[in-house]
Design an enzyme around this catalytic site. Structure first.
Site: not given
Ligand code: 9MG
Length: 272
Positions: A254, A220
């Site tokens: 994630r 990110k």
């Molecule tokens: C779809 N998406 C993109 N970034 C995300 C994040 O930080 N958390 C979750 N749950 N979905 C995300």
């Protein structure tokens, strides 16, 4: 701590890895390399090989300023991928805020809904509640089109925590049991660098809500702001974020880089 999602009971005693499968030509992190059905399926299977515990399939980009796509376009992107990988032995998550996509994805074999709008769209809560799938409730200020314009909070940790608590209560009122719910502060979703840092620093406060925490910091821009690296060169920063998050209690990470994340989490597990 067990997370119940469809036919799966995921033990979250140790952190689990959710691999990202973006079925989007404009995906911010893979440059559109996996924008066809076949390539997305191949990528998903590769992430399974690498050891992913969950696969998160998304058809609409949620990056800042992303252009929304139609319901039909989103269905056309994600449903064939879910159908093709539903027989894998790990839970499939659908990354969507659209109730009709949730419904079709659950029918196609999805075991979990990952909703950046925390089931606030009309009908979303009911669809998830009447199924047996798990859900990730994420916090976002604004929408992907507006969220990074001028995000403002008086106390970001408090406000995110209150929002998540409110959505957990709405879920419970609708009949979702607590063991089907994970929560997520939504890094980068209507947050400045300072807001993101405060949330990472105080992840323990969100843990006090009592639900498993999902963290998504992989590649990110907040990591780019810290390191000066562009999106293709944020692996080391992403691993650092995973390690810190896991040490502060995150239960689902994630990520794009599954193998590397698993290795890093083994070190965390050995030391903790
Ligand atoms: C779809 N998406 C993109 N970034 C995300 C994040 O930080 N958390 C979750 N749950 N979905 C995300």
């Amino acid at each position: 701590m067990i997370f119940s999602c469809g036919s799966f009971q995921l033990d979250l005693t140790q952190p689990r890895v959710m691999g990202i499968v973006n079925v989007t030509p404009d995906s911010f992190s893979d440059g559109g390399k996996f924008n066809t059905t076949d390539a997305a399926i191949a990528h998903a299977l590769d992430l399974v090989e690498q050891g992913a515990d969950i696969l998160d399939i998304g058809g609409e980009s949620t990056r800042p300023n992303a252009t929304p796509i139609s319901l039909q376009e989103e269905l056309d992107r994600v449903i064939p991928v879910i159908e093709a990988i539903a027989k894998q032995k790990i839970p499939i998550s659908i990354d969507t805020y659209k109730p009709r996509v949730m419904q079709a994805a659950i029918q196609a074999g999805a075991n979990m809904v990952n909703d950046v709008r925390a089931l606030q769209e009309d009908g979303a809560l009911e669809i998830v509640a009447k199924s047996n799938v798990g859900v990730c409730l994420m916090h976002m200020q604004g929408t992907p089109q507006t969220m990074q314009i001028n995000p403002q909070y008086i106390d970001v940790v408090n406000e995110v925590s209150s929002f998540l608590e409110m959505r957990m209560q709405a879920c419970e009122r609708a009949g979702l049991t607590k063991n089907r719910i994970v929560i997520d502060p939504g890094f980068g979703f209507g947050k400045t660098r300072e807001h993101n840092i405060a949330l990472i620093q105080q992840l323990e406060t969100l843990n006090q809500l009592g639900q498993p925490l999902l963290v998504g910091l992989s590649r990110k821009s907040v990591l780019g702001q810290m390191t000066g690296e562009n999106v293709d060169a944020r692996l080391y920063a992403s691993i650092a974020a995973v390690v810190i998050s896991a040490m502060k209690g995150a239960k689902i990470l994630r990520v794009h880089d599954v193998k590397e994340t698993i290795e890093a989490l083994k070190v965390v597990a050995a030391i903790q």
